[in-house]
Design an enzyme around this catalytic site. Structure first.
Site, PDB file in Angstrom:
ATOM      1  N   GLY A 338      57.733   5.130  14.219  1.00  0.00           N
ATOM      2  CA  GLY A 338      56.800   4.850  13.130  1.00  0.00           C
ATOM      3  C   GLY A 338      57.214   5.382  11.769  1.00  0.00           C
ATOM      4  O   GLY A 338      56.713   4.937  10.741  1.00  0.00           O
ATOM      5  N   ASP A 392      54.600   9.615  10.692  1.00  0.00           N
ATOM      6  CA  ASP A 392      53.852   8.476  10.174  1.00  0.00           C
ATOM      7  C   ASP A 392      52.365   8.801  10.089  1.00  0.00           C
ATOM      8  O   ASP A 392      51.731   8.674   9.075  1.00  0.00           O
ATOM      9  CB  ASP A 392      54.094   7.230  11.047  1.00  0.00           C
ATOM     10  N   ASP A 395      47.259  12.205  14.460  1.00  0.00           N
ATOM     11  CA  ASP A 395      45.957  11.822  14.987  1.00  0.00           C
ATOM     12  C   ASP A 395      45.352  13.014  15.735  1.00  0.00           C
ATOM     13  O   ASP A 395      44.733  13.870  15.126  1.00  0.00           O
ATOM     14  CB  ASP A 395      46.175  10.609  15.906  1.00  0.00           C
ATOM     15  N   PHE A 444      42.034   2.439  13.731  1.00  0.00           N
ATOM     16  CA  PHE A 444      43.434   2.255  14.103  1.00  0.00           C
ATOM     17  C   PHE A 444      44.125   1.478  12.994  1.00  0.00           C
ATOM     18  O   PHE A 444      43.579   0.512  12.484  1.00  0.00           O
ATOM     19  CB  PHE A 444      43.542   1.503  15.430  1.00  0.00           C
ATOM     20  N   VAL A 445      45.317   1.907  12.601  1.00  0.00           N
ATOM     21  CA  VAL A 445      45.993   1.233  11.486  1.00  0.00           C
ATOM     22  C   VAL A 445      47.401   0.769  11.878  1.00  0.00           C
ATOM     23  O   VAL A 445      48.024   1.350  12.767  1.00  0.00           O
ATOM     24  CB  VAL A 445      46.092   2.156  10.247  1.00  0.00           C
ATOM     25  N   ASP A 451      52.653   0.585  14.446  1.00  0.00           N
ATOM     26  CA  ASP A 451      52.547  -0.608  15.283  1.00  0.00           C
ATOM     27  C   ASP A 451      51.272  -0.650  16.110  1.00  0.00           C
ATOM     28  O   ASP A 451      50.622   0.378  16.310  1.00  0.00           O
ATOM     29  CB  ASP A 451      53.716  -0.632  16.279  1.00  0.00           C
TER      30      ASP A 451
HETATM   31  P1  IMP Z   1      48.818  12.214  18.068  1.00  0.00           P
HETATM   32  O1  IMP Z   1      49.713  12.928  19.014  1.00  0.00           O
HETATM   33  O2  IMP Z   1      47.497  11.855  18.715  1.00  0.00           O
HETATM   34  O3  IMP Z   1      48.619  12.940  16.761  1.00  0.00           O
HETATM   35  O4  IMP Z   1      49.460  10.811  17.818  1.00  0.00           O
HETATM   36  C1  IMP Z   1      50.457  10.595  16.919  1.00  0.00           C
HETATM   37  C2  IMP Z   1      51.232   9.348  17.204  1.00  0.00           C
HETATM   38  O5  IMP Z   1      50.415   8.299  17.750  1.00  0.00           O
HETATM   39  C3  IMP Z   1      51.751   8.830  15.901  1.00  0.00           C
HETATM   40  O6  IMP Z   1      52.992   9.376  15.613  1.00  0.00           O
HETATM   41  C4  IMP Z   1      51.782   7.336  16.121  1.00  0.00           C
HETATM   42  O7  IMP Z   1      53.015   6.980  16.704  1.00  0.00           O
HETATM   43  C5  IMP Z   1      50.681   7.072  17.099  1.00  0.00           C
HETATM   44  N1  IMP Z   1      49.463   6.631  16.392  1.00  0.00           N
HETATM   45  C6  IMP Z   1      48.344   7.347  16.217  1.00  0.00           C
HETATM   46  N2  IMP Z   1      47.424   6.660  15.527  1.00  0.00           N
HETATM   47  C7  IMP Z   1      47.979   5.472  15.248  1.00  0.00           C
HETATM   48  C8  IMP Z   1      47.512   4.320  14.518  1.00  0.00           C
HETATM   49  O8  IMP Z   1      46.386   4.258  13.992  1.00  0.00           O
HETATM   50  N3  IMP Z   1      48.388   3.287  14.463  1.00  0.00           N
HETATM   51  C9  IMP Z   1      49.618   3.301  15.022  1.00  0.00           C
HETATM   52  N4  IMP Z   1      50.089   4.363  15.680  1.00  0.00           N
HETATM   53  C10 IMP Z   1      49.282   5.437  15.798  1.00  0.00           C
HETATM   54 MG    MG Z   2      54.837   8.778  15.770  1.00  0.00          MG
END
Ligand code: IMP
Ligand code: MG
Length: 480
Positions: A338, A392, A395, A444-445, A451
Site C-alpha cells: 500500500g 499507507d 488502523d 474503508f478507503v 486496495d
Molecule cells: P492495522 O494493522 O489494523 O493498523 O492495519 C493496517 C493495514 O491494513 C494497512 O497497512 C493496510 O494495508 C490495511 N488497511 C487498513 N485499512 C485499510 C483501508 O481502509 N483500505 C485499504 N487497506 C487498509
Molecule cells: Mg499496509
C-alpha cells in the site's frame, strides 16, 4: 474400591474423548468433566499464555462464574510451584499465600485445591486444578489420577494438528517458546459467540496475548448481593486493555453503554474499548470476511481526498521531514504494497539525502492457522540508523506495532513513523505516529496505493468504495 472404579471409568471416558475427532476444546472439556465427576469437585484446566506470565482458564466445571472471572491470574502468583512441574495441594484455600484471590475462594465455598502440571515437551504448559467444598487431604491415589488426566490433556494438546505445523516452520518468532506458541488459544477456549472466536483468531495470528472473560466487574449492589455485573470479552495484557465486542444492532447498545459508563465511574483506571457491530464488521471486512465482505467493490461512492489535496499534504510532510532530519540521513522503510504511491511521491519532495528499503509481511486471511510473518525483510542494516517507517494507513495499529518491534530489535538510533492516513476509530495498539497526512473517518478507503482485494490501487485519489451490505440476517443477540 469404589473410588478406584470411579477413576477407572473416568479415565476410560477421557481417553475415548481424547481419541475422538472432536475439536481440541471439546476434548479438553471432556477431561475436565471426568475429573470433576469422579472427584465430586470443581475442576478447571488452565493454560499458560505464550509469554508464560498469565494463566488462561480453558475449561472448567462446577465452579461459580464469579470465581472463574475474578481477574487475570498471574503465573507467578497463582500456585506457582505447579508450573515448575510439581503437584501442589492446598488444604486451606481461604488462608494460603499461594492463592491469588483467597477471599474469592472462600466466597465460592472452596475448601481445598489440588493443582497438577500439564507437561509438554519437558515443560509445564498449564495445569489441571481440583477444587473441593469439604476440606480434603488429597491421597496419593487422587494425585496419581489427576496426573493421568493432565498427561491426557498433554496428549490432546500434542495431537492438535496446528502444533505439528508450528514445529515444522522455523519461524522468525523463535523467541516464543514452542510449547506455548503451539497452543492456539482460540482453539482451546470455549467461546459464547462465534464473533468472539473469530476475533481471537485474528489476535492469535498477530501473536497478541489475550485472555477471554477473565474478570467480572460488579456494577451495582443490593446490600451484599451483586445485582449487576459486567464481563468484558477480552483482556489484552500486553496493551493492558479490555475489549468488549458487541454484535448487537446499534440501537440496542444503549444498555451496554450505560454499563460501560458505570464501569468507568467505578474503575477509572481500567482501559476498555467497545467495538460496535459496525466497527467489528468493518474490521472483519478488511480481512475479507464477515457480513460486509464483498468479493469485489462496485466502484467508488465518494472521493475523500483529491489528487491535488494529497499532493499538497505530501509536500508538507516532506518539508517537515527534510527539516527535522536536516543533519541526518534517514532510512525510509515502506511496507508492501500500500505504501507505493505515497512513498514514491514523498521521497521526491524530500530535499535531503535518504536511503530507502522495503519489507513485506503476511496478512491475516480469514481461515488461516498461521501466524504473522515477515515475508520480506529489509536489505539494509538499521544499526545506528535514523529509521522512518512509511505506512499507507494505520488502523488497529497491530501491523505497525509488530513491525516496529521487529525494527527496534535491529538497534536503530531512532525510529519514527510517517503514515499517510490515520484511522483512530479502531485503534487497539497504541502506537506513536510522528507524521500524519490525514485523519480519516471510520470508512474503508481505496486508491493511491490502497486496495480492496488488490483492486483500485492505481486510482490517483483516495475514495470510499461501494461495498454492498449482504442481506444476511443479523447475528443473534449476545450476552455481555
Ligand atoms: P492495522 O494493522 O489494523 O493498523 O492495519 C493496517 C493495514 O491494513 C494497512 O497497512 C493496510 O494495508 C490495511 N488497511 C487498513 N485499512 C485499510 C483501508 O481502509 N483500505 C485499504 N487497506 C487498509
Ligand atoms: Mg499496509
Amino acid at each position: 474400591m469404589n473410588k478406584e472404579r470411579d477413576y477407572y471409568k473416568a479415565t476410560r471416558l477421557a481417553v475415548a474423548a481424547v481419541n475422538s475427532p472432536s475439536p481440541l476444546k471439546d476434548r479438553l472439556a471432556a477431561i475436565v468433566r471426568s475429573v470433576a465427576r469422579s472427584m465430586k469437585s470443581g475442576a478447571s484446566l488452565i493454560l499458560l499464555d505464550s509469554t508464560r506470565s498469565k494463566l488462561i482458564h480453558s475449561s472448567s466445571r462446577g465452579l461459580p462464574q464469579f470465581y472463574l472471572r475474578k481477574g487475570v491470574l498471574d503465573a507467578d502468583k497463582s500456585l506457582y510451584e505447579v508450573l515448575t512441574g510439581q503437584p501442589v495441594t492446598i488444604a486451606d484455600a481461604g488462608n494460603d499465600s499461594r492463592i491469588q484471590y483467597p477471599a474469592m475462594a472462600a466466597k465460592a465455598g472452596i475448601a481445598s485445591i489440588l493443582g497438577v502440571p500439564i507437561m509438554c515437551g519437558g515443560g509445564a504448559v498449564g495445569s489441571i486444578r481440583v477444587y473441593t467444598r469439604e476440606r480434603c487431604d488429597f491421597s496419593s491415589q487422587d494425585i496419581a489420577f489427576v496426573i493421568t488426566m493432565a498427561n491426557l490433556a498433554a496428549v490432546a494438546l500434542n495431537s492438535d494438528p496446528f502444533r505439528q505445523k508450528t514445529e515444522e516452520v522455523d519461524t522468525l518468532e523463535s523467541s516464543i517458546p514452542v510449547e506455548a506458541s503451539a497452543l492456539r488459544r482460540s482453539r482451546s477456549v470455549t467461546f459464547a459467540h462465534p464473533s468472539e472466536e473469530y476475533f481471537a483468531r485474528i489476535l492469535d495470528f498477530y501473536n497478541i496475548e489475550w485472555v477471554y472473560e477473565p474478570r467480572s466487574f460488579p456494577l451495582r449492589w443490593n446490600g451484599d448481593t451483586v445485582t449487576e455485573m459486567f464481563t468484558p470479552d477480552f483482556y489484552l495484557p500486553g496493551l493492558d486493555l479490555y475489549i468488549e465486542l458487541t454484535t448487537l444492532r446499534q440501537s440496542l447498545v444503549t444498555h451496554k453503554n450505560r454499563k460501560l459508563r458505570r464501569l468507568k465511574e467505578l474503575h477509572p483506571e481500567v482501559k476498555i474499548t467497545l467495538l460496535y457491530k459496525n466497527d467489528y464488521d468493518r474490521l472483519l471486512a478488511k480481512y475479507g470476511c464477515g457480513p460486509l465482505a464483498q468479493t469485489r467493490a462496485h466502484g467508488i461512492s465518494r472521493v475523500l481526498y483529491s489528487a491535488t489535496e494529497i499532493e499538497d499534504r505530501v509536500r508538507a510532510l516532506a518539508g517537515q521531514i527534510s527539516s527535522d532530519y536536516a543533519s541526518r540521513r534517514p532510512l525510509m522503510v515502506g511496507v508492501q504494497r500500500g505504501f507505493i504511491c505515497f512513498m514514491a511521491d514523498l521521497i521526491r519532495q524530500i530535499t535531503i539525502p535518504v536511503d530507502i528499503d522495503f519489507m513485506a509481511i503476511s496478512y491475516y486471511s480469514g481461515d488461516s492457522d498461521s501466524t504473522v510473518r515477515i515475508t520480506k525483510d529489509i536489505d539494509l542494516s538499521v544499526v545506528g540508523r535514523h529509521v522512518i517507517m512509511v505506512e499507507d494507513i494505520v488502523d488497529t495499529g497491530i501491523t505497525l506495532s509488530y513491525i516496529l518491534n521487529h525494527l527496534q530489535a535491529g538497534g536503530p538510533a531512532s525510529l519514527a513513523v510517517c503514515t499517510l492516513l490515520d484511522r483512530r476509530a479502531r485503534r487497539l495498539a497504541d502506537v506513536r505516529l510522528d507524521y500524519v497526512g490525514f485523519e480519516v473517518p471510520d470508512e474503508f478507503v481505496v486508491g493511491y496505493g490502497l486496495d480492496y482485494r488488490e483492486e483500485y490501487r492505481n486510482l490517483p485519489f483516495i475514495g470510499i468504495p461501494t461495498l454492498e451490505k449482504s442481506s444476511k440476517k443479523e447475528i443473534s443477540p449476545q450476552k455481555d
